[in-house]
Design a protein around this motif. Sequence first.
Motif, mmCIF file in Angstrom:
data_model
loop_
_atom_site.group_PDB
_atom_site.id
_atom_site.type_symbol
_atom_site.label_atom_id
_atom_site.label_comp_id
_atom_site.label_asym_id
_atom_site.label_seq_id
_atom_site.Cartn_x
_atom_site.Cartn_y
_atom_site.Cartn_z
ATOM 1 N N LEU A 101 46.037 37.644 43.436
ATOM 2 C CA LEU A 101 44.645 37.754 43.006
ATOM 3 C C LEU A 101 43.787 37.232 44.161
ATOM 4 O O LEU A 101 44.005 36.102 44.631
ATOM 5 C CB LEU A 101 44.444 36.912 41.742
ATOM 6 C CG LEU A 101 43.160 37.104 40.955
ATOM 7 C CD1 LEU A 101 43.037 38.534 40.431
ATOM 8 C CD2 LEU A 101 43.128 36.131 39.769
ATOM 9 N N ASP A 102 42.863 38.054 44.630
ATOM 10 C CA ASP A 102 42.061 37.687 45.804
ATOM 11 C C ASP A 102 40.578 37.897 45.522
ATOM 12 O O ASP A 102 40.205 38.792 44.769
ATOM 13 C CB ASP A 102 42.415 38.580 47.011
ATOM 14 C CG ASP A 102 43.874 38.493 47.397
ATOM 15 O OD1 ASP A 102 44.407 37.366 47.449
ATOM 16 O OD2 ASP A 102 44.489 39.561 47.624
ATOM 17 N N LEU A 103 39.773 37.099 46.223
ATOM 18 C CA LEU A 103 38.339 37.363 46.286
ATOM 19 C C LEU A 103 38.077 37.989 47.649
ATOM 20 O O LEU A 103 38.376 37.382 48.688
ATOM 21 C CB LEU A 103 37.552 36.066 46.119
ATOM 22 C CG LEU A 103 37.778 35.339 44.784
ATOM 23 C CD1 LEU A 103 36.995 34.024 44.756
ATOM 24 C CD2 LEU A 103 37.380 36.220 43.605
ATOM 25 N N VAL A 104 37.542 39.206 47.639
ATOM 26 C CA VAL A 104 37.361 39.943 48.888
ATOM 27 C C VAL A 104 35.885 39.898 49.274
ATOM 28 O O VAL A 104 35.045 40.566 48.668
ATOM 29 C CB VAL A 104 37.840 41.402 48.722
ATOM 30 C CG1 VAL A 104 37.685 42.158 50.040
ATOM 31 C CG2 VAL A 104 39.292 41.440 48.245
ATOM 32 N N PHE A 105 35.572 39.040 50.257
ATOM 33 C CA PHE A 105 34.215 38.976 50.815
ATOM 34 C C PHE A 105 34.134 40.013 51.932
ATOM 35 O O PHE A 105 35.161 40.541 52.376
ATOM 36 C CB PHE A 105 33.924 37.577 51.346
ATOM 37 C CG PHE A 105 33.800 36.530 50.258
ATOM 38 C CD1 PHE A 105 32.562 36.161 49.753
ATOM 39 C CD2 PHE A 105 34.929 35.923 49.724
ATOM 40 C CE1 PHE A 105 32.444 35.209 48.751
ATOM 41 C CE2 PHE A 105 34.821 34.961 48.725
ATOM 42 C CZ PHE A 105 33.581 34.599 48.241
ATOM 43 N N GLY A 106 32.915 40.283 52.386
ATOM 44 C CA GLY A 106 32.746 41.288 53.440
ATOM 45 C C GLY A 106 33.626 41.011 54.654
ATOM 46 O O GLY A 106 34.280 41.908 55.180
ATOM 47 N N LYS A 278 34.294 41.059 45.923
ATOM 48 C CA LYS A 278 35.022 41.936 45.003
ATOM 49 C C LYS A 278 36.250 41.174 44.511
ATOM 50 O O LYS A 278 36.695 40.220 45.162
ATOM 51 C CB LYS A 278 35.485 43.197 45.737
ATOM 52 C CG LYS A 278 34.384 44.185 46.045
ATOM 53 C CD LYS A 278 35.049 45.396 46.669
ATOM 54 C CE LYS A 278 34.074 46.482 47.006
ATOM 55 N NZ LYS A 278 34.753 47.607 47.692
ATOM 56 N N ILE A 279 36.786 41.603 43.404
ATOM 57 C CA ILE A 279 38.024 40.996 42.899
ATOM 58 C C ILE A 279 39.148 42.004 43.109
ATOM 59 O O ILE A 279 39.010 43.189 42.759
ATOM 60 C CB ILE A 279 37.885 40.611 41.408
ATOM 61 C CG1 ILE A 279 36.837 39.494 41.284
ATOM 62 C CG2 ILE A 279 39.233 40.164 40.833
ATOM 63 C CD1 ILE A 279 36.505 39.102 39.863
ATOM 64 N N ARG A 280 40.241 41.521 43.709
ATOM 65 C CA ARG A 280 41.386 42.408 43.952
ATOM 66 C C ARG A 280 42.617 41.811 43.273
ATOM 67 O O ARG A 280 42.892 40.617 43.443
ATOM 68 C CB ARG A 280 41.633 42.547 45.448
ATOM 69 C CG ARG A 280 42.756 43.536 45.786
ATOM 70 C CD ARG A 280 42.782 43.838 47.265
ATOM 71 N NE ARG A 280 43.216 42.664 48.021
ATOM 72 C CZ ARG A 280 43.051 42.524 49.341
ATOM 73 N NH1 ARG A 280 42.439 43.452 50.048
ATOM 74 N NH2 ARG A 280 43.486 41.439 49.940
ATOM 75 N N ALA A 281 43.319 42.626 42.516
ATOM 76 C CA ALA A 281 44.483 42.121 41.789
ATOM 77 C C ALA A 281 45.683 43.030 42.001
ATOM 78 O O ALA A 281 45.564 44.254 41.993
ATOM 79 C CB ALA A 281 44.175 42.041 40.300
ATOM 80 N N ARG A 282 46.833 42.373 42.239
ATOM 81 C CA ARG A 282 48.110 43.093 42.240
ATOM 82 C C ARG A 282 48.897 42.495 41.081
ATOM 83 O O ARG A 282 49.085 41.280 41.030
ATOM 84 C CB ARG A 282 48.815 42.873 43.576
ATOM 85 C CG ARG A 282 50.055 43.693 43.799
ATOM 86 C CD ARG A 282 50.285 43.914 45.310
ATOM 87 N NE ARG A 282 50.246 42.642 46.047
ATOM 88 C CZ ARG A 282 51.338 41.901 46.304
ATOM 89 N NH1 ARG A 282 52.521 42.289 45.896
ATOM 90 N NH2 ARG A 282 51.226 40.764 46.977
ATOM 91 N N VAL A 283 49.283 43.323 40.118
ATOM 92 C CA VAL A 283 49.910 42.812 38.897
ATOM 93 C C VAL A 283 51.225 43.527 38.645
ATOM 94 O O VAL A 283 51.269 44.761 38.590
ATOM 95 C CB VAL A 283 48.986 43.016 37.662
ATOM 96 C CG1 VAL A 283 49.608 42.390 36.417
ATOM 97 C CG2 VAL A 283 47.605 42.422 37.914
ATOM 98 N N HIS A 284 52.286 42.762 38.525
ATOM 99 C CA HIS A 284 53.579 43.338 38.152
ATOM 100 C C HIS A 284 54.191 42.506 37.040
ATOM 101 O O HIS A 284 54.092 41.283 37.045
ATOM 102 C CB HIS A 284 54.525 43.396 39.352
ATOM 103 C CG HIS A 284 54.093 44.423 40.354
ATOM 104 N ND1 HIS A 284 54.327 45.768 40.187
ATOM 105 C CD2 HIS A 284 53.387 44.296 41.507
ATOM 106 C CE1 HIS A 284 53.793 46.433 41.205
ATOM 107 N NE2 HIS A 284 53.212 45.561 42.029
ATOM 108 N N TYR A 285 54.778 43.197 36.092
ATOM 109 C CA TYR A 285 55.405 42.472 34.989
ATOM 110 C C TYR A 285 56.652 43.207 34.529
ATOM 111 O O TYR A 285 56.828 44.395 34.794
ATOM 112 C CB TYR A 285 54.427 42.278 33.831
ATOM 113 C CG TYR A 285 53.648 43.493 33.424
ATOM 114 C CD1 TYR A 285 54.252 44.502 32.664
ATOM 115 C CD2 TYR A 285 52.309 43.633 33.782
ATOM 116 C CE1 TYR A 285 53.519 45.609 32.276
ATOM 117 C CE2 TYR A 285 51.584 44.746 33.394
ATOM 118 C CZ TYR A 285 52.207 45.735 32.637
ATOM 119 O OH TYR A 285 51.485 46.834 32.261
#
Length: 536
Positions: A101-106, A278-285
């Motif tokens: 989970l990341d916060l993507v700034f410019g 922006k919010i960036r998410a990589r989700v695996h379950y």
Amino acid sequence: MTTRTARGLSALVAAGAILAAVPACRGGGMPAETRRWLAHVKYLSSDAMRGRQTGSPEHRTAAQYVAAQFEELGLQPGAGEGFLQPVGFIARRVREKDCALDLVFGDRVVPLTLGEDATLQMSVDSDSLLEAKAVFVGYGLSVPEAGYDDLAGTDLTGKIAVLLQGGPSAVKEPLRSYAQSTGARWSRLHEHGAIGLVTISNPHHSDIPWLRGASQRFSPGMVLADSTLDERRGQRLGVSFNPDRANKLFEGTPHNMAELLALADSQVTLPVFPLVPKIRARVHYDRETLESQNVVALLPGSDPALKDEIVLLTAHLDHLGVGAPVAGDSIYNGAMDNASGVAALIEIARALTKAPKRPARTVAFVCVTGEEKGLLGSRYFTDHLPMRRDRVIANINLDQVRPLFPLKLMTAIAVDESTLGDTIRAVAGGMGLRIQADPEPWRNLMRRADNWSFMQIGVPATGFVLAPEKDTPDDAAYKEWYARRYHTPLDDLDQPWVPSAAAAFNDFFGRLVAALANAERRPQWKAGSEYAKPSR
Ligand SMILES: [Zn+2]
């Protein structure tokens, strides 16, 4: 879709009988009814039950035990030919090492630490990869009936909504509580185009501190296999954010958590503003399909004119299973949450079957699964009622029958919404017990228990909290329970409890059920109640 109670019932009944005969360590002078109640609590909350996780073999064993008790008492199967109503689930367990989970700034990316900054909600069918702009939407509430709208004029198309839990005093209870329910809130956000949701809990109002909640994140999240019943349809990301770390989200805006919490605590409107990153998410379950069980039994009414009407009693049978250890113990026994409520249902069934005259109306006993996963068993049940809906005249739900101090006062959920409340007050008054409306509506107890599923289909419903008088040692014990034991392995029978309070509550409950089942008229919603017309 019914299942006959499986083999081994007589052995389970025998196990119950043996337990009932053994005096509990503190069981010395208890009346027989309380000893029997305690025996069920002991059995259901024993370490052998491994916390009765939804879909587990131990939950099935617990369901068979309850069904066997009902059968032994002569109740009729209430789920078609059998006592068990199977419920299909999809379980998701986060594979955190493959998630991010990341916060993507410019100009840079700020990675968040899962478990510390935020957790991924497994109750949401998340995309494996998602990056989107985010908007802080205040409480995220749109309640046109109350002339209140956090979302007015805000375009959320393709965006992630970020909200602070709670609601403004401009929206009165119980509408405020309703608007904050998962389904109601998400459907409005989704209508405005949102694709994901980040929830920041208000630490002043939550029963579970961040760390305890976060330690549960490897416990499977579940949804009903029937996706038409999914209240989060269309949601592609679900995140819970640690309120102590939430300033990370607000970087670059003129706002911060201290300011927003102060506004929320005075229940005024919150600002709505776009977030910078922006919010960036990589989700695996890992995903698994499971079956769990609702237990349904009927005591047919004795009055030919009234027996088609049903007083329906519920208590959830599931708890949190085995999870993160606390003080070396990893079994979440769930003695008060909610073996105690299930035990009370079994014993009221016994009392009613042994009474000289059976109640005029039919009484249904329903022990539901999946409560801890978001009221899923009761949601399935109310969508697959094994009886006609208009025959169900009332629901009384028992969740966390918690006799921590002598019983003098009870909170009754939604007590002023229907004439159920009048009956409750009359019965309690006759026993010298006081009834109050929920003094802490911001905790949303009304929609955190299975009575909520029945209210949503228009059935007058209630539930009880054995409540402390404010600023007394009882109040301290009550708060201490939430701070230390709620949803931890310490909710077992080693905790201090007061047998006379359990006895008094069970007595009250029996009288209430008899009063409702024998009353001349069925309960009605009060004029103007929000729940008079079903929301689904
Ligand atoms: Zn619980």
